[in-house]
Scaffold this active site. Structure first.
Site, PDB file in Angstrom:
ATOM      1  N   ASP A 225       0.819  -1.203   0.000  1.00  0.00           N
ATOM      2  CA  ASP A 225       0.000   0.000   0.000  1.00  0.00           C
ATOM      3  C   ASP A 225       0.858   1.260   0.000  1.00  0.00           C
ATOM      4  O   ASP A 225       0.508   2.259  -0.621  1.00  0.00           O
ATOM      5  CB  ASP A 225      -0.939   0.016   1.208  1.00  0.00           C
ATOM      6  CG  ASP A 225      -2.046  -1.022   1.108  1.00  0.00           C
ATOM      7  OD1 ASP A 225      -2.372  -1.453  -0.015  1.00  0.00           O
ATOM      8  OD2 ASP A 225      -2.583  -1.412   2.157  1.00  0.00           O
TER       9      ASP A 225
ATOM     10  N   ASP B  35       0.911  -1.356   5.218  1.00  0.00           N
ATOM     11  CA  ASP B  35      -0.273  -1.999   4.665  1.00  0.00           C
ATOM     12  C   ASP B  35      -1.464  -1.627   5.544  1.00  0.00           C
ATOM     13  O   ASP B  35      -1.387  -1.721   6.774  1.00  0.00           O
ATOM     14  CB  ASP B  35      -0.081  -3.525   4.640  1.00  0.00           C
ATOM     15  CG  ASP B  35      -0.962  -4.207   3.612  1.00  0.00           C
ATOM     16  OD1 ASP B  35      -1.223  -3.614   2.546  1.00  0.00           O
ATOM     17  OD2 ASP B  35      -1.393  -5.337   3.870  1.00  0.00           O
ATOM     18  N   TYR B  36      -2.520  -1.172   4.913  1.00  0.00           N
ATOM     19  CA  TYR B  36      -3.729  -0.780   5.633  1.00  0.00           C
ATOM     20  C   TYR B  36      -4.655  -1.980   5.753  1.00  0.00           C
ATOM     21  O   TYR B  36      -4.874  -2.706   4.788  1.00  0.00           O
ATOM     22  CB  TYR B  36      -4.455   0.346   4.885  1.00  0.00           C
ATOM     23  CG  TYR B  36      -3.615   1.585   4.728  1.00  0.00           C
ATOM     24  CD1 TYR B  36      -3.457   2.476   5.783  1.00  0.00           C
ATOM     25  CD2 TYR B  36      -2.977   1.854   3.521  1.00  0.00           C
ATOM     26  CE1 TYR B  36      -2.680   3.615   5.639  1.00  0.00           C
ATOM     27  CE2 TYR B  36      -2.195   2.997   3.374  1.00  0.00           C
ATOM     28  CZ  TYR B  36      -2.053   3.869   4.430  1.00  0.00           C
ATOM     29  OH  TYR B  36      -1.281   4.978   4.283  1.00  0.00           O
TER      30      TYR B  36
END
Length: 121
Positions: free
Chosen positions: A12, A25-26
């Site tokens: 991300d 990273d979400y």
């Protein structure tokens, strides 16, 4: 089958902070009804249950290879921050929904050697 999709994902965000590089990273995982559900233990459990640990090792490995190729004087210990998983639903928790970890140098170097062997074939 547990690793299905691990090679289809994408990072991300890659960022640099204080000379260290990070993969972010979400995640929108629901861990519980309130902010207290997003403590370090719960986030680690979710990370392991969904095999995000494998995912972040692959992401850090890819970033390691990129930095080694493009950053003069690159050193894993000095330049690699690691992986940050941002559990968005935990933003109000004491942890702010942030889980961060750096894979051991030995693991990344072992992967590097393993993937380097295919170039010799």
């Amino acid at each position: 089958t547990r690793l299905a999709g691990m090679l289809k994902g994408f990072m991300d965000l890659v960022f640099e902070h204080d000379g260290r590089w990070w993969v972010a990273d979400y995640k929108s995982n629901w861990l519980g009804p309130d902010a207290a559900a997003y403590d370090a233990a719960a986030m680690r459990a979710a990370l392991l249950a969904h095999r995000y640990d494998v995912q972040y090792v692959l992401y850090v490995f890819a970033l390691h290879r990129l930095l080694r190729a493009r950053l003069p004087g690159y050193d894993y210990g000095r330049h690699m921050g690691g992986a940050v998983y941002l559990f968005l639903r935990g933003a109000d928790a004491a942890t702010h929904g942030v889980f961060a970890e750096r894979p051991p140098r030995e693991l990344i170097e072992s992967l590097d050697a393993l993937f380097g062997m295919e170039a010799m074939a």
